[in-house]
Design an enzyme around this catalytic site. Structure first.
Site, PDB file in Angstrom:
ATOM      1  N   HIS A 278      -7.401  -5.790  -1.244  1.00 48.44           N
ATOM      2  CA  HIS A 278      -6.206  -5.018  -0.887  1.00 48.44           C
ATOM      3  C   HIS A 278      -5.328  -5.779   0.112  1.00 48.44           C
ATOM      4  O   HIS A 278      -5.779  -6.186   1.181  1.00 48.44           O
ATOM      5  CB  HIS A 278      -6.634  -3.678  -0.295  1.00 48.44           C
ATOM      6  CG  HIS A 278      -5.506  -2.735  -0.038  1.00 48.44           C
ATOM      7  ND1 HIS A 278      -4.699  -2.242  -1.046  1.00 48.44           N
ATOM      8  CD2 HIS A 278      -5.037  -2.184   1.109  1.00 48.44           C
ATOM      9  CE1 HIS A 278      -3.801  -1.428  -0.535  1.00 48.44           C
ATOM     10  NE2 HIS A 278      -3.974  -1.381   0.769  1.00 48.44           N
TER      11      HIS A 278
ATOM     12  N   GLU B 218      -9.659  -4.303  -5.890  1.00 50.66           N
ATOM     13  CA  GLU B 218      -9.294  -3.183  -5.022  1.00 50.66           C
ATOM     14  C   GLU B 218      -9.272  -1.855  -5.767  1.00 50.66           C
ATOM     15  O   GLU B 218      -9.001  -1.808  -6.974  1.00 50.66           O
ATOM     16  CB  GLU B 218      -7.957  -3.439  -4.326  1.00 50.66           C
ATOM     17  CG  GLU B 218      -6.775  -3.781  -5.208  1.00 50.66           C
ATOM     18  CD  GLU B 218      -5.504  -3.957  -4.370  1.00 50.66           C
ATOM     19  OE1 GLU B 218      -5.156  -3.014  -3.636  1.00 50.66           O
ATOM     20  OE2 GLU B 218      -4.889  -5.034  -4.455  1.00 50.66           O
TER      21      GLU B 218
ATOM     22  N   SER C 265       0.833  -1.195   0.000  1.00 48.18           N
ATOM     23  CA  SER C 265       0.000   0.000   0.000  1.00 48.18           C
ATOM     24  C   SER C 265       0.876   1.256   0.000  1.00 48.18           C
ATOM     25  O   SER C 265       1.646   1.458  -0.937  1.00 48.18           O
ATOM     26  CB  SER C 265      -0.957  -0.039   1.196  1.00 48.18           C
ATOM     27  OG  SER C 265      -2.016   0.861   1.025  1.00 48.18           O
TER      28      SER C 265
END
Length: 306
Positions: free
Chosen positions: A265, A235, A141
């Site tokens: 995710h 995602e 991320s």
């Protein structure tokens, strides 16, 4: 499917994006406790480049490969504790060690503090005797963004590059231009784009979101080490990963883009319960061994199997 169980577990948690940041940080750090302690990985606190960090070393004598792991959390959440189980599993799968960095978080320390800390930790690794040829930088991320930002900074500073980079569900465009923010809004149970916008504002603190160290899709990516980019099909950051891979490939970087069907995710997080999580970690391990030259390596993770 196992992913349906994961989605159900996420829904039961009733994650509230409106909680005070201090409560969100506490919840995030404690989340990995659900999977139990991994007794096969030794944890050693250390100071790396002036910041707290953790060495994670598999008890079964790891090889020379070292991961510098940069955790996710939208730049405002996360720590070595929150990602200990994931970084440890990646290290164990690759017969490697992992240094998990506790970089400074926003809003107390906005951009570019996290980038500066990543650079300092990498240079600390080299000063401690680790060969850059044995280093793989990895992150999920926001940490996936930091992975690329770190490598562009090292290139621009003339520092020795790492062997490769791994970007897991990377958040690489803080302008939110990707269509998947709309098309995947209903299928992503983890990320919420309005919340991401708030977190981006905290991190940027007035900085242009097109700054290449904040949004690497706008960076000159030429000359970077090989990249593995993994993203789930469900995602909101799907287009962030695709655009990073597209621009890096156009710049002449060797890129392996893996789009995992039905995944969410950072699905790797749930590897003790999710076969695809274990498979994705095995793919990271194979990629690391092929580029860092670490010997051998176990194909099955000690916790969870297949």
């Amino acid at each position: 499917m196992e992913i349906d169980l994961i989605r159900e577990l996420i829904s039961v948690q009733r994650w509230n994006h409106d909680l005070p940041l201090s409560e969100r940080r506490g919840w995030y750090d404690r989340a990995e406790e659900a999977f139990g302690a991994d007794v096969s990985v030794e944890v050693e606190p250390v100071t790396a480049g002036g910041r707290p960090a953790e060495w994670l070393r598999p008890r079964a004598a790891p090889g020379p490969t070292t991961f510098l792991y940069l955790h996710g959390g939208a730049y405002a959440l996360g720590s070595p504790r929150s990602h200990r189980h994931l970084a440890g599993a990646i290290a164990e799968a690759a017969d490697a060690s992992a240094l998990v960095l506790d970089y400074r978080l926003s809003p107390e320390h906005p951009f570019p503090a996290a980038v500066e800390d990543a650079v300092s930790a990498y240079l600390w690794l080299l000063d401690s005797g680790v060969s850059p040829r044995d280093v793989v930088v990895a992150g999920d991320s926001a940490g996936g963004c930091l992975t690329v930002a770190l490598m562009t900074e090292l290139r621009d500073k003339g520092a020795p590059p790492p062997a490769a980079g791994v970007c897991i569900s990377p958040w690489t465009d803080l302008t939110f231009a990707g269509d998947s923010h709309a098309s995947k809004a209903d299928s992503d149970p983890v990320l919420n784009t309005p919340d991401l916008r708030r977190m981006a504002a905290l991190y940027l603190d007035g900085e242009d979101p097109r700054n290449p160290l904040a949004s690497p899709v706008f960076a000159d990516l030429a000359g970077l080490p090989p990249l593995l980019v993994q993203v789930g099909s469900e995602e909101v950051l799907l287009d962030d990963a695709r655009e990073l891979a597209r621009r890096a490939t156009a710049a002449g970087v060797s890129v392996r883009l893996e789009e995992w069907r039905d995944m969410i995710h950072v699905w790797h997080w749930y590897f003790p319960l999710l076969r695809e999580g274990r498979d994705a970690i095995s793919s990271i391990a194979e990629f690391a061994r092929s580029h860092a030259g670490a010997p051998g390596g176990s194909q099955l993770l000690a916790r969870g199997g297949r």
